[in-house]
Design an enzyme around this catalytic site. Structure first.
Site, mmCIF file in Angstrom:
data_model
loop_
_atom_site.group_PDB
_atom_site.id
_atom_site.type_symbol
_atom_site.label_atom_id
_atom_site.label_comp_id
_atom_site.label_asym_id
_atom_site.label_seq_id
_atom_site.Cartn_x
_atom_site.Cartn_y
_atom_site.Cartn_z
ATOM 1 N N ARG A 43 -0.136 7.841 21.030
ATOM 2 C CA ARG A 43 0.248 8.329 19.700
ATOM 3 C C ARG A 43 0.576 9.811 19.773
ATOM 4 O O ARG A 43 0.160 10.525 20.677
ATOM 5 C CB ARG A 43 -0.866 8.075 18.686
ATOM 6 N N GLU A 49 -2.453 19.175 11.436
ATOM 7 C CA GLU A 49 -3.244 19.617 12.593
ATOM 8 C C GLU A 49 -4.500 20.357 12.173
ATOM 9 O O GLU A 49 -4.465 21.217 11.297
ATOM 10 C CB GLU A 49 -2.383 20.518 13.487
ATOM 11 N N ASP A 52 -8.298 17.024 10.162
ATOM 12 C CA ASP A 52 -9.045 15.761 10.114
ATOM 13 C C ASP A 52 -10.542 16.008 10.006
ATOM 14 O O ASP A 52 -11.247 15.301 9.280
ATOM 15 C CB ASP A 52 -8.711 14.877 11.321
ATOM 16 N N GLY A 153 -4.355 13.012 30.053
ATOM 17 C CA GLY A 153 -4.609 14.433 29.865
ATOM 18 C C GLY A 153 -3.492 15.168 29.165
ATOM 19 O O GLY A 153 -3.489 16.393 29.122
ATOM 20 N N GLY A 155 -2.606 14.773 25.887
ATOM 21 C CA GLY A 155 -2.770 14.848 24.443
ATOM 22 C C GLY A 155 -2.127 13.708 23.680
ATOM 23 O O GLY A 155 -1.940 13.798 22.469
ATOM 24 N N SER A 158 -4.220 8.583 25.741
ATOM 25 C CA SER A 158 -4.254 7.460 26.681
ATOM 26 C C SER A 158 -5.623 6.797 26.680
ATOM 27 O O SER A 158 -5.724 5.568 26.821
ATOM 28 C CB SER A 158 -3.897 7.940 28.096
ATOM 29 N N ASN A 201 -14.551 12.183 18.224
ATOM 30 C CA ASN A 201 -13.259 11.992 17.551
ATOM 31 C C ASN A 201 -13.468 11.356 16.184
ATOM 32 O O ASN A 201 -14.562 10.920 15.843
ATOM 33 C CB ASN A 201 -12.338 11.123 18.411
ATOM 34 N N ASP A 205 -6.647 8.568 16.360
ATOM 35 C CA ASP A 205 -5.993 8.044 17.558
ATOM 36 C C ASP A 205 -5.995 6.524 17.564
ATOM 37 O O ASP A 205 -4.983 5.879 17.861
ATOM 38 C CB ASP A 205 -6.704 8.560 18.816
ATOM 39 N N TYR A 260 -11.761 26.374 19.591
ATOM 40 C CA TYR A 260 -12.061 25.174 18.794
ATOM 41 C C TYR A 260 -13.412 25.258 18.089
ATOM 42 O O TYR A 260 -13.515 25.024 16.880
ATOM 43 C CB TYR A 260 -12.004 23.929 19.684
#
Length: 503
Positions: A43, A49, A52, A153, A155, A158, A201, A205, A260
């Protein structure tokens, strides 16, 4: 809606036939046991951005690159096991036994091994089977061959695609034949899977991978529950998306305290400063359990809007009105010059620095001189607003969709760069090159500080954008790249179909 289960003549589906042939080469040609293939795509987030974890909705799409599992049930009854073989030789074959008593598979998150992600999908599927079907026995053993073309890796999720394909395979092989597997149930089941390997998360995703529809973006909501609603791109527009990896990797352990992790603290403190200012109470939600900017918006309207004392239900026009009001309050209340620790302690209503530290600064390591509450809150509310404006464009289906949607993407990149400060020079360079060579909108996607970028193109311009990026970015900055590595760095995709099972 249920996951499509497609009866397939593999001889007339070249990609699937190739996968089955590779499975047979790996294992054997025993056709007496049930064989099937599960597929889930990667995705890309188009807009929305770093909002979430503030509980605002986002707008991803499934991409054409996918991960597939070729699966065959084993005949062993006394000692069921899973054998995993990966097409990529960098991932060694793994085999493990399944608990005979039907107990949940155990995962050691301290061990970094690709099979742990399979176990994540297996574990949550076991939980689903037990809760919905009162399933008590061990799950079926399987031989599995894994193949995909989602760069790891990069983004593009996967790992989420892998887990979704795994859970689909486990559920399908352990429920009665013909049982529908509902997309929303599979999404909610897999949304928490990566928590078992320490990845916090939120479900975007998995929702995008499972619920993707060709020609559609997905409006993914987190409140009042996880939900994905498709919005169709205008049919007559030749839309393509180009996804370009900066090849810059941000070491989260090293940069987290100023990137972050600090952003999570800043948006949480901003919500609490606003709550103190306007005399409202926040729910104990969010990454720090201290409320979110979405909580503040809902609490503010519950207290001050006499016409509708209800939290926002996701309705677009109401959301636009409320987010514009939030932006006004941010401009009037928060200081663009930032806040020292002492000032933040006072404005949050804490009695001491130690109390503030305990509430906000102990979950994740952070370092700062001043907390940029104005910039972070303004980004979150304006980015959430851009998501809703994008939905309006889908509803109108306007002929100038390219220009208007592209403008929203460009505004998002500007906000990520200047307000949230999660861009980097390489991302800025890629976006600049793309916009000069045919992209209508270019922005970072994912956490930022490197990683991937996404670009809205027409099918007429996408090749020129790819050529320009190859010549002006990759050949100059990474001249040692092989052709295969360059192919992984630049992906062209249309909005794609989500999870499918072929039998």
């Amino acid at each position: 809606m249920s996951v499509p289960i497609v009866p397939t003549d593999f001889a007339h589906a070249p990609k699937l036939e190739q996968l089955k042939n590779e499975f047979v080469e790996c294992y054997d040609t025993d056709d007496s046991r049930k064989f099937f293939i599960t597929r889930s795509p990667g995705r890309v987030n188009l807009i929305g951005e770093h909002i979430d974890y503030c509980q605002f909705s986002v707008l991803p799409m499934a991409i054409e690159n996918d991960l597939m599992l070729a699966c065959r049930l084993t005949s062993e009854s006394e000692n069921p096991s899973i054998t995993l073989t990966n097409h990529d030789s960098n991932f060694a074959q793994r085999k493990f036994d399944l608990p005979l008593d039907g107990s949940l598979i155990e995962i050691d998150p301290s061990v970094s091994d690709w099979s742990n992600y399979f176990k994540c999908g297996l574990l949550v599927a076991q939980q689903f089977l037990q809760e919905k079907y009162n399933f008590k026995g061990p799950v079926h053993g399987m031989e599995i061959y894994v193949k995909g073309d989602i760069p790891s890796g990069g983004g593009l999720s996967s790992s989420a695609a892998f887990i979704c394909a795994v859970s689909l395979a486990i559920i399908y092989s352990n429920v009665p034949a013909g049982t529908p597997i509902l997309k929303d149930e599979l999404t909610k089941t897999t949304a928490v899977a990566e928590h078992h390997v320490g990845v916090n998360n939120g479900g975007m995703d998995q929702a995008a991978s499972i619920c993707g529809i060709e020609g559609h973006a997905l409006y993914v909501e987190f409140k009042p529950e996880l939900k994905a609603t498709p919005f169709k791109f205008p049919e007559d527009l030749p839309i393509s998306f180009l996804i370009a990896n900066t090849l810059v990797v941000s070491n989260k352990a090293e940069t987290g305290p100023v990137n972050y992790n600090l952003r999570v603290v800043e948006v949480t403190v901003a919500a609490n400063v606003l709550a103190q200012k306007f005399g409202v109470t926040l729910q104990t939600e969010g990454n720090l359990g201290k409320g979110t900017l979405r909580n503040f918006m809902d609490s503010y309207y519950t207290k001050y809007d006499k016409s509708c004392r209800k939290p926002w239900d996701g309705e677009i026009q109401t959301g636009i009105e409320r987010l514009n009001k939030m932006l006004q309050l941010v401009e009037e209340t928060l200081d663009p010059n930032g806040y020292t620790l002492d000032h933040a302690v006072e404005l949050c209503g804490c009695e001491s620095i130690s109390q503030f530290t305990e509430l906000y600064l102990t979950n994740f390591p952070v370092r700062f001189q001043r907390l940029k509450l104005f910039q972070r809150a303004k980004h979150v509310y304006s980015e959430a607003l851009r998501v809703l404006k994008a939905l309006q464009l889908f509803q109108k289906g306007e002929s100038n969709f390219f220009e208007e949607f592209g403008a929203l993407m460009n505004e998002s990149q500007e906000s990520c760069d200047k307000l949230y400060e999660c861009s980097c020079p390489e991302t800025d360079s890629i976006c600049e090159i793309a916009l000069k060579n045919g992209s209508f909108g270019s922005r970072l996607t994912g956490a930022g500080w490197g990683g991937c970028t996404v670009h809205l193109c027409s099918t007429d311009t996408v090749d020129s954008v790819k050529s320009a990026l190859t010549e002006q970015y990759y050949n100059l900055r990474f001249p040692e790249l092989t052709a295969e590595e360059l192919e992984d760095a630049i992906i062209i995709s249309k909005p794609s179909l989500g999870s499918v099972l072929y039998e």
